[in-house]
Design an enzyme around this catalytic site. Structure first.
Site: not given
Ligand code: PMT
Length: 399
Positions: A209, A278, A288, A306, A336
């Site tokens: 991403n 995700d 490949k 996580i 969330k």
């Molecule tokens: O890195 P930059 O370019 O500075 O951008 C910053 C950012 C936009 C990435 C940051 O501010 C941000 O929003 N990070 C969270 C991104 C994200 O994956 O959000 P989500 O809504 O999809 O996930 C929710 C939360 O679950 C997040 O805290 C994520 O770290 C966590 N997660 C999600 C999936 C997974 N398998 N494990 C996780 O821990």
């Protein structure tokens, strides 16, 4: 951010490291600190007052008995003006004169006349630094409350190797940041995830991403400057490792999960800034994949969450999640927070100009079970300091 409008009086003494102070002053003015420069006679053998005037944008003070300078800002006024007096580079001779309270030039007089904190960035030959006289002076000055920024170890201008080099300008700026930042997280261990993960399809392609890691790295830095012991678990980014932060490089969501679990037992606070994939390909091709079919599909399976895993731990730390959303930000973020059993969630809009992924700027709204706070649109560095303040307050209240 913490140096904005801070009044920093820099005293340059006679050392070859004096040439680095032009860079230091430039960086400080970029951070909107107010800088005035005082130079000793010996300093002027290494760098000119004209250079320092050009980078600071202000007259440089060199003489104690200068009628013209006294008419503008006299030495007592300069001493009163400063929020901090930083002697950089500080020669062994100047340290000795400071220890003995001499006042035979402008800089030594200022140091006697000021009530502001004094910081010293020593610069000298390693043997001179080790000399019992210098060490005794250093001890006396520390007992009087003088702060020491360095020295560092390494190759010296004289060709010798050892302790005595002046810290680099960015390290001195770090020390200044630390000086002006309240140590609200002193002694706390914080684990932070940052950046993207990569889920391999074959040895050439992967799913990932847009995360650059900037937000997470800025939070790690702000937490470290606030006194925390920080472990940063980072996906692949182009950023340099933040100094004084234990940075663990990882690749995939599974790697990130395993590293977090290794450090989480000792953590007081967990902040999940990473954009973790995700889904991952159910199978990874070992070779490949060739372009033989008109269309193809890849079967995906969910990665381990996580944040939810930490949120549901029995002895969980204070857990802060992030929510990156393109719409319905508040509703999705709150959902969330409940599902992953979080203490707080920081929500941001992504897919917009000048915020979210990759940008140097961002804006956040932070939610906790019975409250919320809007943090302003600003640089990620500034925003990280705002966020750390809110986290420290909520963490204290949670105990
Ligand atoms: O890195 P930059 O370019 O500075 O951008 C910053 C950012 C936009 C990435 C940051 O501010 C941000 O929003 N990070 C969270 C991104 C994200 O994956 O959000 P989500 O809504 O999809 O996930 C929710 C939360 O679950 C997040 O805290 C994520 O770290 C966590 N997660 C999600 C999936 C997974 N398998 N494990 C996780 O821990």
């Amino acid at each position: 951010m913490y140096l904005k409008d801070k009044k920093i009086l820099i005293g340059i003494t006679g050392s070859i490291a004096a040439y680095k102070i032009a860079d230091l002053v430039r960086r400080l003015t970029e951070q909107q600190a107010q800088v005035r420069v005082v130079m000793t006679q010996a300093a002027m053998q290494f760098i000119t007052p004209l250079t320092m005037q050009a980078v600071s944008g202000h007259k440089v003070y060199t003489d104690l008995l200068d009628a013209e300078a006294e008419a503008a800002m006299g030495h007592i006024e300069l001493a009163r003006w400063a929020d901090i007096v930083l002697i950089a580079p500080a020669s062994a001779d100047f340290m000795a004169r400071l220890t003995h309270g001499l006042a035979d030039d402008l800089l030594s007089t200022l140091c006697l006349a000021t009530t502001a904190p004094i910081a010293i960035a020593p610069a000298m030959n390693q043997q001179m630094w080790k000399a019992p006289a210098t060490q005794a002076n250093c001890q006396t000055l520390q007992q009087r409350g003088v702060h020491f920024f360095g020295p560092a170890s390494g190759l010296q201008a004289c060709g010798e190797d050892g302790l005595g080099r002046m810290l680099e300008p960015f390290d001195i700026i770090d020390c200044l940041h630390q000086h002006f930042t309240s140590q609200i997280l002193a002694g706390k261990h914080i684990v932070i995830t940052a950046g993207p993960t990569r889920e391999d399809i074959d040895p050439v392609r992967f799913i990932s991403n847009r995360s650059s890691g900037k937000m997470g790295y800025a939070i790690a830095k702000a937490a470290q400057l606030s006194g925390a012991n920080v472990t940063l678990v980072s996906g692949q980014t182009c950023l340099s490792k933040p100094p004084k932060v234990n940075t663990i490089d990882v690749y995939s969501a599974q790697d990130m999960y395993e590293s977090v679990m290794q450090y989480i037992e000792q953590a007081d606070i967990f902040i999940a800034t990473a954009a973790v994939a995700d889904y991952q390909p159910k199978q990874q091709a070992t070779q490949k994949i060739k372009k033989t079919q008109e269309a193809m599909s890849i079967e995906l399976s969910k990665t381990t969450d996580i944040l939810a895993s930490v949120g549901h731990m029995q002895n969980k730390p204070f857990v802060v999640g992030f929510a990156a959303e393109t719409n319905n930000v508040e509703a999705y973020a709150k959902d969330k927070m409940v599902r992953k059993n979080l203490d707080m969630i920081a929500a941001n809009l992504v897919g917009v100009e000048n915020a979210g992924f990759e940008s140097d700027h961002n804006a956040l709204t932070v939610y906790w079970p019975d409250g919320q706070q809007v943090l302003p649109h600003c640089t990620k560095t500034e925003l990280a300091h705002h966020l750390i303040k809110v986290i420290a307050q909520r963490y204290e209240q949670s105990k």
